[in-house]
Motif scaffolding. Structure first.
Motif, PDB file in Angstrom:
ATOM      1  N   THR A 116       0.866  -1.164   0.000  1.00 33.54           N
ATOM      2  CA  THR A 116       0.000   0.000   0.000  1.00 33.54           C
ATOM      3  C   THR A 116       0.908   1.221   0.000  1.00 33.54           C
ATOM      4  OG1 THR A 116      -1.618  -1.254   1.270  1.00 33.54           O
ATOM      5  CG2 THR A 116      -1.827   1.147   1.331  1.00 33.54           C
ATOM      6  N   THR A 117       0.472   2.279  -0.647  1.00 40.53           N
ATOM      7  CA  THR A 117       1.257   3.514  -0.677  1.00 40.53           C
ATOM      8  C   THR A 117       1.740   3.864   0.733  1.00 40.53           C
ATOM      9  OG1 THR A 117      -0.109   4.269  -2.496  1.00 40.53           O
ATOM     10  CG2 THR A 117       1.191   5.952  -1.352  1.00 40.53           C
ATOM     11  N   GLY A 118       3.038   4.109   0.866  1.00 42.13           N
ATOM     12  CA  GLY A 118       3.593   4.472   2.170  1.00 42.13           C
ATOM     13  C   GLY A 118       4.262   3.316   2.895  1.00 42.13           C
ATOM     14  N   ASP A 119       4.086   2.087   2.400  1.00 44.94           N
ATOM     15  CA  ASP A 119       4.752   0.941   3.038  1.00 44.94           C
ATOM     16  C   ASP A 119       6.258   1.016   2.788  1.00 44.94           C
ATOM     17  OD1 ASP A 119       2.287  -0.011   3.751  1.00 44.94           O
ATOM     18  OD2 ASP A 119       2.331  -1.789   2.466  1.00 44.94           O
ATOM     19  N   VAL A 120       7.040   0.698   3.815  1.00 44.00           N
ATOM     20  CA  VAL A 120       8.493   0.616   3.625  1.00 44.00           C
ATOM     21  C   VAL A 120       8.812  -0.696   2.916  1.00 44.00           C
ATOM     22  CG1 VAL A 120      10.716   0.407   4.805  1.00 44.00           C
ATOM     23  CG2 VAL A 120       9.037   2.072   5.600  1.00 44.00           C
ATOM     24  N   VAL A 121       9.582  -0.609   1.814  1.00 43.40           N
ATOM     25  CA  VAL A 121       9.908  -1.809   1.039  1.00 43.40           C
ATOM     26  C   VAL A 121      11.396  -2.127   1.060  1.00 43.40           C
ATOM     27  CG1 VAL A 121       7.902  -1.707  -0.479  1.00 43.40           C
ATOM     28  CG2 VAL A 121       9.955  -0.426  -1.091  1.00 43.40           C
ATOM     29  N   CYS A 122      12.216  -1.173   1.518  1.00 38.15           N
ATOM     30  CA  CYS A 122      13.655  -1.392   1.512  1.00 38.15           C
ATOM     31  C   CYS A 122      14.296  -0.412   2.491  1.00 38.15           C
ATOM     32  CB  CYS A 122      14.185  -1.148   0.086  1.00 38.15           C
ATOM     33  SG  CYS A 122      15.941  -1.454  -0.136  1.00 38.15           S
ATOM     34  N   MET A 123      15.375  -0.834   3.134  1.00 43.50           N
ATOM     35  CA  MET A 123      16.131   0.093   3.976  1.00 43.50           C
ATOM     36  C   MET A 123      17.612  -0.057   3.643  1.00 43.50           C
ATOM     37  SD  MET A 123      16.144   0.593   8.120  1.00 43.50           S
ATOM     38  CE  MET A 123      17.305  -0.703   8.510  1.00 43.50           C
ATOM     39  N   ILE A 124      18.255   1.095   3.500  1.00 46.56           N
ATOM     40  CA  ILE A 124      19.658   1.126   3.092  1.00 46.56           C
ATOM     41  C   ILE A 124      20.449   1.874   4.155  1.00 46.56           C
ATOM     42  CG2 ILE A 124      21.254   1.974   1.312  1.00 46.56           C
ATOM     43  CD1 ILE A 124      18.638   1.868  -0.548  1.00 46.56           C
ATOM     44  N   GLY A 125      21.621   1.369   4.484  1.00 50.88           N
ATOM     45  CA  GLY A 125      22.454   2.046   5.479  1.00 50.88           C
ATOM     46  C   GLY A 125      23.906   2.038   5.058  1.00 50.88           C
ATOM     47  N   GLU A 126      24.705   2.777   5.828  1.00 53.59           N
ATOM     48  CA  GLU A 126      26.138   2.817   5.528  1.00 53.59           C
ATOM     49  C   GLU A 126      26.847   1.748   6.340  1.00 53.59           C
ATOM     50  OE1 GLU A 126      27.904   6.655   5.981  1.00 53.59           O
ATOM     51  OE2 GLU A 126      29.907   5.949   5.389  1.00 53.59           O
ATOM     52  N   LEU A 127      27.673   0.983   5.656  1.00 55.60           N
ATOM     53  CA  LEU A 127      28.369  -0.131   6.300  1.00 55.60           C
ATOM     54  C   LEU A 127      29.696   0.338   6.884  1.00 55.60           C
ATOM     55  CD1 LEU A 127      28.501  -3.265   6.752  1.00 55.60           C
ATOM     56  CD2 LEU A 127      29.626  -3.402   4.533  1.00 55.60           C
ATOM     57  N   PHE A 128      29.925   0.024   8.156  1.00 51.85           N
ATOM     58  CA  PHE A 128      31.213   0.303   8.813  1.00 51.85           C
ATOM     59  C   PHE A 128      31.786  -1.020   9.309  1.00 51.85           C
ATOM     60  CE2 PHE A 128      28.732   4.167   9.199  1.00 51.85           C
ATOM     61  CZ  PHE A 128      29.648   5.173   8.899  1.00 51.85           C
ATOM     62  N   PRO A 129      33.115  -1.170   9.234  1.00 50.63           N
ATOM     63  CA  PRO A 129      33.702  -2.446   9.652  1.00 50.63           C
ATOM     64  C   PRO A 129      33.595  -2.687  11.156  1.00 50.63           C
ATOM     65  CG  PRO A 129      35.426  -0.883   9.020  1.00 50.63           C
ATOM     66  CD  PRO A 129      34.125  -0.256   8.653  1.00 50.63           C
ATOM     67  N   SER A 130      33.427  -1.609  11.945  1.00 50.75           N
ATOM     68  CA  SER A 130      33.361  -1.790  13.399  1.00 50.75           C
ATOM     69  C   SER A 130      32.691  -0.575  14.029  1.00 50.75           C
ATOM     70  CB  SER A 130      34.773  -1.917  13.979  1.00 50.75           C
ATOM     71  OG  SER A 130      35.454  -0.686  13.796  1.00 50.75           O
ATOM     72  N   MET A 131      32.311  -0.712  15.304  1.00 51.78           N
ATOM     73  CA  MET A 131      31.740   0.412  16.037  1.00 51.78           C
ATOM     74  C   MET A 131      32.750   1.558  16.149  1.00 51.78           C
ATOM     75  SD  MET A 131      29.024   1.577  17.485  1.00 51.78           S
ATOM     76  CE  MET A 131      27.828   0.396  18.092  1.00 51.78           C
TER      77      MET A 131
END
Lengths: 347, 360
Positions: free
Chosen positions: B332-347
């Motif tokens: 439905t319009t407004g549903d989240v279909v994907c999430m993208i983030g930045e990858l870091f090797p460690s905290m």
């Protein structure tokens, strides 16, 4: 010939057409209605005639996407012969994300249909009497739906008829998938009530496959399905061998092939309790007879031990459970012997 | 103190108490078929003298089964000698939703939006009130195990909301890393949602650390997702000092899990989320962990009812690593279909990047 379903497109006409199968309907909110089922025809004259069907079960989306995307990207000059495509034959079930139609019909159990029946029965009757007789080859693309997850692959139902069987094997290879699975006729089911079973009963060439499942598609399962569909259409010489499409990515290297024999009744593992099922094996895992392959938990009881499901045979896991809430008699997993060469398969 | 829910065994045992008890949280109910009823939620306590008290929760959403199975396993196998202090386990909070295979309760309530609950509300609200008033205050720490449920599929991972209280955040980071999960997802607060209405939000409101995880999804479990969650849970309990038993889950799965502590940061949901801009049937075009650039195609929305409608493309609004794909295909319009983030090797690498950004 159907008196209750008609087509808005003329399959004899050359070129690419998109339109609808129209089935007479009468609903609470629309007394005089027509159920419109999208259908496509690409006719390039002489050559094989092929019918491809997706979404036989609503919650099996892989084939629906592969067909819809292919039709959008296909020109009549890409093929020799005739292609009829129905991307989502049970679309009311696709929108509900259910295997069955909202009226409870299982489209894959109602063949050869009923001209004066429910909408899915009318559609099945039209497919059986108008479309299947018109074509040389039928392709029916499935996946596990919400309940199951399959190794994405070609499938065939074992046939006692040697000549027809060799034809099925040729088509099994036509998909050119990493995995192929061979199973027996469905237990407790009239095989001819299934769309592929009906096609097989006519001795007509047939392609079937199970491309993933669990009610989710992934980029990988979608790509495998697209690639398999392209291979299958090339194998019957409908699609030209040099077909390429930038917007229909279908490149996949298959380095090794594996055939999993699930014909034995000991391949099937059924739930013997009602509860919450845990898969303990991954798709493709090798298991030994007697090994724990799953557990049925009883979350309503704080201290009841889970019921362990043991492998009734050794082999390769070809199917795992999707929806984890199971009741007695639900199929949980399938295990079969793996062969690298199909000719080694015992009779 | 709740007057409408109680635990069938005594939660206020003396500090030197040793024993394993199973029972039920009993909530007053009155239904069509049972005028005088108790709604029973199974609970297990394993206590061995003094030490930290940790509350293990799962099945907050009914169709998130990974945590339920991991907690059921833990509740059964945990012996008194495995524990120092007390482990309290509620494997399935939303029993009715779990049985129905749905996120929400049959009455339509989202258990993760009803906190701090209501003493004289619905059964879900009474249970939330009991947790908030009777359980959270007596526990030192809480772990709430989630997954994507039927609609979403996450990289099986520990997740953490980046709270603004630095002291609390430091403790939450410490606890998240303690799970030794391959990935930790760092997210922001849910958009347009009262953060205190969530179970973890209520724990944080009480000034306690909470560990959360999103261990897969799509309403299914696999041997792989179970490996990630079972070992993550055991590592967490060991890190909290409450589990002193053998390495059961962690060693059983040690070969199948890469414990490298990578971070995927997606706190800015305005660009990290890709959402459906029309109703239809959604096709994933990216896999979990795939790298995408801004503008890349992540999915297609089909109109299966039309013979000639164009597909609607969904594109990435940022570059990065795909951490979430769509499960349930109808959207439905407004549903989240994907999430993208930045990858870091460690905290450490992530924290260093924050310092560099603030220095600029």
């Amino acid at each position: 010939m159907s008196g209750t379903v008609s087509s808005s497109i003329d399959f004899d006409k050359r070129g690419k057409q998109s339109g609808y199968l129209k089935a007479g309907d009468s609903t609470n909110n629309s007394g005089w209605a027509t159920f419109n089922l999208p259908i496509h025809s690409i006719n390039s004259g002489a050559g094989p005639k092929v019918l491809i069907i997706g979404g036989n079960h609503g919650d099996e989306y892989e084939g629906q996407f592969a067909i819809a995307n292919l039709i959008r990207n296909l020109k009549d000059t890409d093929i020799a012969g005739e292609l009829i495509a129905i991307p989502s034959i049970s679309y009311p079930a696709s929108y509900a994300s259910t295997r069955l139609w909202p009226d409870g019909s299982n489209f894959n159990r109602i063949f050869p249909g009923n001209e004066n029946g429910l909408i899915p029965e009318k559609i099945a009757h039209y497919v059986a009497t108008e479309l299947i007789p018109r074509v040389d080859v039928v392709m029916d693309i499935h996946s596990g739906g919400r309940g199951f997850q399959w190794l994405e692959g070609a499938t065939m139902t074992w046939s006692a008829d040697q000549k027809y069987r060799s034809d099925l094997i040729k088509n099994l290879n036509g998909w050119n998938t990493r995995y192929s699975m061979i199973f027996p006729p469905q237990p407790g089911t009239n095989e001819m009530s299934l769309l592929p079973g009906y096609v097989a009963s006519l001795g007509k060439p047939l392609f079937t496959g199970e491309f993933g499942g669990a009610g989710i598609t992934t980029a990988t399962s979608n790509r495998i399905t697209r690639c398999a569909l392209i291979s299958a259409l090339k194998s019957v010489s409908l699609l030209k061998p040099d077909f390429q499409s930038k917007s229909y990515d279908h490149q996949l290297e298959i380095s090794k092939r594996e055939f999993i024999d699930m014909r034995g009744s000991d391949s099937y593992h059924w739930a013997e309790e009602e509860g919450l099922y845990q898969n303990k094996k991954r798709l493709g895992d090798r298991v030994e007879k007697g090994e724990v392959i799953g557990a049925i938990h009883f979350p309503d009881s704080a201290d009841r031990k889970p019921h362990l499901v043991l492998a009734s045979r050794s082999g390769t896991v070809g199917v795992i459970r999707g929806y984890p809430r199971v009741k007695r008699g639900d199929c949980l997993t399938l295990v079969g012997d793996s062969y690298s060469d199909l000719s080694k398969l015992p009779e | 103190m709740s007057l409408t829910a109680n635990c069938s065994f005594d939660l206020n045992t003396p500090s030197d108490y040793k024993g394993k008890r199973t029972g039920y949280i009993q909530i007053g109910d009155s239904t069509n078929n049972s005028g005088w009823a108790n709604h029973c939620v199974p609970i297990t306590s394993v206590k061995n003298g003094s030490g930290p008290r940790v509350l293990v929760l799962s099945g907050n959403h009914g169709d998130e089964y990974e945590g339920q199975i991991a907690a059921l396993d833990l509740a059964r196998r945990l012996e008194v000698t495995d524990v120092k202090g007390e482990v309290l386990i509620i494997p399935v909070l939303s029993t009715l939703a779990s049985a129905a295979g749905t996120r929400l309760w049959p009455n339509g309530q989202n258990f993760n939006r009803v906190f701090p609950g209501k003493v004289d509300g619905t059964v879900a609200e009474k249970l939330a009130f009991f947790l908030s008033n009777d359980l959270f205050p007596i526990c030192d720490s809480v772990i709430d195990m989630h997954s994507g449920g039927r609609s979403m599929h996450f990289i099986p991972s520990i997740t953490m909301v980046w709270v603004s209280n630095v002291e609390l955040r430091t403790e939450m980071v410490r606890q998240a890393l303690m799970c030794k999960s391959e990935f930790t997802l760092l997210g922001g607060e849910q958009p347009s949602t009262n953060p205190d209405s969530l179970l973890p939000g209520d724990v944080v409101r009480q000034g306690k650390a909470v560990a959360t995880g999103e261990f897969g999804g799509s309403g299914i479990t696999t041997a792989q997702s179970m490996a990630v969650i079972s070992s993550g849970l055991e590592n967490y309990l060991r890190g909290m000092g409450v589990y002193v038993g053998k390495d059961i889950a962690a060693s059983a799965y040690e070969n199948s899990i890469d414990q490298s502590g990578k971070i995927i940061e997606s706190r800015d949901y305005s660009v990290s989320f890709a959402s459906a801009l029309t109703d239809g049937i959604y096709e994933n075009r990216v896999d979990l962990l795939q790298h995408v650039e801004v503008g890349d195609l992540v999915g297609l929305i089909h109109n299966l009812k039309s013979a000639d409608a164009e597909v609607v493309e969904v594109r990435a609004r940022r570059s990065g690593t795909v951490a979430l794909i769509r499960g349930y295909s109808p959207v439905t319009t407004g549903d989240v279909v994907c999430m993208i983030g930045e990858l870091f090797p460690s905290m450490e690498a992530f924290e260093k990047s924050i310092q560099e950004k603030s220095a600029r």
